[in-house]
Design a protein around this motif. Structure first.
Motif, PDB file in Angstrom:
ATOM      1  N   TRP A 188       0.816  -1.215   0.000  1.00  0.00           N
ATOM      2  CA  TRP A 188       0.000   0.000   0.000  1.00  0.00           C
ATOM      3  C   TRP A 188       0.849   1.263   0.000  1.00  0.00           C
ATOM      4  O   TRP A 188       0.328   2.361  -0.162  1.00  0.00           O
ATOM      5  CB  TRP A 188      -0.944   0.004   1.195  1.00  0.00           C
ATOM      6  CG  TRP A 188      -1.849  -1.184   1.202  1.00  0.00           C
ATOM      7  CD1 TRP A 188      -1.902  -2.176   2.126  1.00  0.00           C
ATOM      8  CD2 TRP A 188      -2.840  -1.519   0.214  1.00  0.00           C
ATOM      9  NE1 TRP A 188      -2.851  -3.109   1.777  1.00  0.00           N
ATOM     10  CE2 TRP A 188      -3.433  -2.737   0.621  1.00  0.00           C
ATOM     11  CE3 TRP A 188      -3.254  -0.916  -0.973  1.00  0.00           C
ATOM     12  CZ2 TRP A 188      -4.440  -3.354  -0.126  1.00  0.00           C
ATOM     13  CZ3 TRP A 188      -4.254  -1.541  -1.721  1.00  0.00           C
ATOM     14  CH2 TRP A 188      -4.834  -2.731  -1.288  1.00  0.00           C
ATOM     15  N   GLY A 189       2.152   1.106   0.162  1.00  0.00           N
ATOM     16  CA  GLY A 189       3.035   2.269   0.109  1.00  0.00           C
ATOM     17  C   GLY A 189       3.523   2.583  -1.295  1.00  0.00           C
ATOM     18  O   GLY A 189       4.313   3.509  -1.480  1.00  0.00           O
ATOM     19  N   GLN A 190       3.038   1.851  -2.283  1.00  0.00           N
ATOM     20  CA  GLN A 190       3.501   2.027  -3.653  1.00  0.00           C
ATOM     21  C   GLN A 190       2.496   2.875  -4.449  1.00  0.00           C
ATOM     22  O   GLN A 190       1.933   2.420  -5.443  1.00  0.00           O
ATOM     23  CB  GLN A 190       3.695   0.667  -4.327  1.00  0.00           C
ATOM     24  CG  GLN A 190       4.660  -0.231  -3.578  1.00  0.00           C
ATOM     25  CD  GLN A 190       4.836  -1.580  -4.241  1.00  0.00           C
ATOM     26  OE1 GLN A 190       5.025  -1.670  -5.457  1.00  0.00           O
ATOM     27  NE2 GLN A 190       4.771  -2.646  -3.468  1.00  0.00           N
ATOM     28  N   GLU A 191       2.300   4.103  -3.999  1.00  0.00           N
ATOM     29  CA  GLU A 191       1.291   4.964  -4.625  1.00  0.00           C
ATOM     30  C   GLU A 191       1.537   5.182  -6.115  1.00  0.00           C
ATOM     31  O   GLU A 191       0.608   5.173  -6.920  1.00  0.00           O
ATOM     32  CB  GLU A 191       1.239   6.318  -3.914  1.00  0.00           C
ATOM     33  CG  GLU A 191       0.696   6.278  -2.493  1.00  0.00           C
ATOM     34  CD  GLU A 191       1.783   6.011  -1.463  1.00  0.00           C
ATOM     35  OE1 GLU A 191       2.938   5.725  -1.877  1.00  0.00           O
ATOM     36  OE2 GLU A 191       1.495   6.080  -0.257  1.00  0.00           O
ATOM     37  N   LEU A 192       2.797   5.363  -6.485  1.00  0.00           N
ATOM     38  CA  LEU A 192       3.127   5.605  -7.893  1.00  0.00           C
ATOM     39  C   LEU A 192       2.685   4.434  -8.760  1.00  0.00           C
ATOM     40  O   LEU A 192       2.077   4.622  -9.816  1.00  0.00           O
ATOM     41  CB  LEU A 192       4.627   5.840  -8.057  1.00  0.00           C
ATOM     42  CG  LEU A 192       5.131   5.928  -9.512  1.00  0.00           C
ATOM     43  CD1 LEU A 192       4.482   7.098 -10.240  1.00  0.00           C
ATOM     44  CD2 LEU A 192       6.655   6.034  -9.547  1.00  0.00           C
ATOM     45  N   PHE A 193       2.971   3.227  -8.323  1.00  0.00           N
ATOM     46  CA  PHE A 193       2.634   2.044  -9.112  1.00  0.00           C
ATOM     47  C   PHE A 193       1.122   1.845  -9.204  1.00  0.00           C
ATOM     48  O   PHE A 193       0.601   1.435 -10.246  1.00  0.00           O
ATOM     49  CB  PHE A 193       3.304   0.800  -8.526  1.00  0.00           C
ATOM     50  CG  PHE A 193       4.803   0.897  -8.461  1.00  0.00           C
ATOM     51  CD1 PHE A 193       5.523   1.425  -9.525  1.00  0.00           C
ATOM     52  CD2 PHE A 193       5.505   0.486  -7.335  1.00  0.00           C
ATOM     53  CE1 PHE A 193       6.899   1.533  -9.484  1.00  0.00           C
ATOM     54  CE2 PHE A 193       6.881   0.589  -7.278  1.00  0.00           C
ATOM     55  CZ  PHE A 193       7.583   1.114  -8.349  1.00  0.00           C
ATOM     56  N   PHE A 194       0.413   2.126  -8.121  1.00  0.00           N
ATOM     57  CA  PHE A 194      -1.050   2.032  -8.157  1.00  0.00           C
ATOM     58  C   PHE A 194      -1.625   3.067  -9.128  1.00  0.00           C
ATOM     59  O   PHE A 194      -2.584   2.793  -9.847  1.00  0.00           O
ATOM     60  CB  PHE A 194      -1.640   2.238  -6.755  1.00  0.00           C
ATOM     61  CG  PHE A 194      -1.694   0.989  -5.936  1.00  0.00           C
ATOM     62  CD1 PHE A 194      -2.680   0.035  -6.155  1.00  0.00           C
ATOM     63  CD2 PHE A 194      -0.745   0.751  -4.955  1.00  0.00           C
ATOM     64  CE1 PHE A 194      -2.728  -1.135  -5.401  1.00  0.00           C
ATOM     65  CE2 PHE A 194      -0.779  -0.416  -4.196  1.00  0.00           C
ATOM     66  CZ  PHE A 194      -1.770  -1.360  -4.419  1.00  0.00           C
ATOM     67  N   THR A 195      -1.018   4.250  -9.145  1.00  0.00           N
ATOM     68  CA  THR A 195      -1.477   5.294 -10.061  1.00  0.00           C
ATOM     69  C   THR A 195      -1.248   4.885 -11.512  1.00  0.00           C
ATOM     70  O   THR A 195      -2.140   5.023 -12.364  1.00  0.00           O
ATOM     71  CB  THR A 195      -0.740   6.617  -9.778  1.00  0.00           C
ATOM     72  OG1 THR A 195      -0.996   7.024  -8.432  1.00  0.00           O
ATOM     73  CG2 THR A 195      -1.214   7.703 -10.730  1.00  0.00           C
ATOM     74  N   VAL A 196      -0.056   4.363 -11.795  1.00  0.00           N
ATOM     75  CA  VAL A 196       0.269   3.912 -13.158  1.00  0.00           C
ATOM     76  C   VAL A 196      -0.689   2.809 -13.586  1.00  0.00           C
ATOM     77  O   VAL A 196      -1.230   2.823 -14.707  1.00  0.00           O
ATOM     78  CB  VAL A 196       1.726   3.419 -13.229  1.00  0.00           C
ATOM     79  CG1 VAL A 196       1.991   2.702 -14.551  1.00  0.00           C
ATOM     80  CG2 VAL A 196       2.691   4.580 -13.057  1.00  0.00           C
ATOM     81  N   ALA A 197      -0.915   1.830 -12.712  1.00  0.00           N
ATOM     82  CA  ALA A 197      -1.822   0.723 -13.038  1.00  0.00           C
ATOM     83  C   ALA A 197      -3.233   1.230 -13.298  1.00  0.00           C
ATOM     84  O   ALA A 197      -3.896   0.794 -14.256  1.00  0.00           O
ATOM     85  CB  ALA A 197      -1.818  -0.298 -11.902  1.00  0.00           C
TER      86      ALA A 197
END
Length: 201
Positions: free
Chosen positions: A59-68
């Protein structure tokens, strides 16, 4: 930095892969989003459980969640053109995701000073885990258990990383290209592992 690059490549590839499979199975928009996310992050979650990293780290991977999220939306709203491209190149793009996530998972296990077996297992779980979850949720037989060679290339990449044979980060990018290329070749030439069936014909 290298770990983040591999994470970004893998996340992008598998978010698209999950979204495409969901649309092929006629999922609604919510289903497409969920399957895309599960495919992108499921392998990492399984790996974290296996090697003892809190799942909450995801849940600390905001950038990756945004990209996905962006990529899944693009696939959903512009599928008319993109699906034609995917049908031709999708398996190859998926191969890049497999290679990237396999290396990423292996690097994490090495960083934690785990055994070679754990490094290889982390590579396979990260590289193939999301795809297995995707296929099961979509009601398909997981690709990793049948068809062209798939998880073996992830295991090979993990083994190479586990032996610590690379000196510079550039070697990891070479490994990425080689692993993805081997997967692509196995698709093109239909390389398969030996199979045994107990069913009488």
């Amino acid at each position: 930095m290298t770990w983040d690059v591999f994470s970004l490549i893998g996340t992008a590839a598998f978010a698209i892969s999950g979204a495409i499979v969901a649309m092929e199975e006629d999922f609604d928009m919510f289903g497409v989003y969920i399957l895309g996310m599960v495919t992108a992050f499921g392998g990492g979650a399984v790996r974290n459980v296996f090697i003892g990293v809190p799942v909450s780290v995801l849940w600390g991977q905001e950038l990756f969640f945004t990209v996905a999220s962006i990529l899944i939306a693009v696939i959903f709203f512009f599928s008319g053109y993109l699906l034609k491209t995917w049908n031709r190149w999708g398996s190859y793009f998926d191969a890049v995701g497999l290679a990237a996530f396999a290396i990423q998972g292996a690097l994490m296990a090495v960083e934690m000073e785990m055994s070679l077996f754990a490094v290889v297992a982390a590579a396979v779980l990260t590289g193939a885990g999301g795809g297995v979850i995707r296929d099961l949720l979509a009601g398909r037989q997981p690709l990793v258990f049948k068809s062209d060679i798939y998880a073996v290339w992830a295991a090979l990449a993990g083994l190479i990383v586990g032996f610590d044979t690379y000196i510079h980060d550039a070697a990891l990018y070479v490994l990425l290209v080689v692993t993805a290329a081997l997967r692509m070749l196995s698709i093109k030439f239909h390389w398969q592992l030996p199979q045994r069936s107990l069913l009488t014909k």
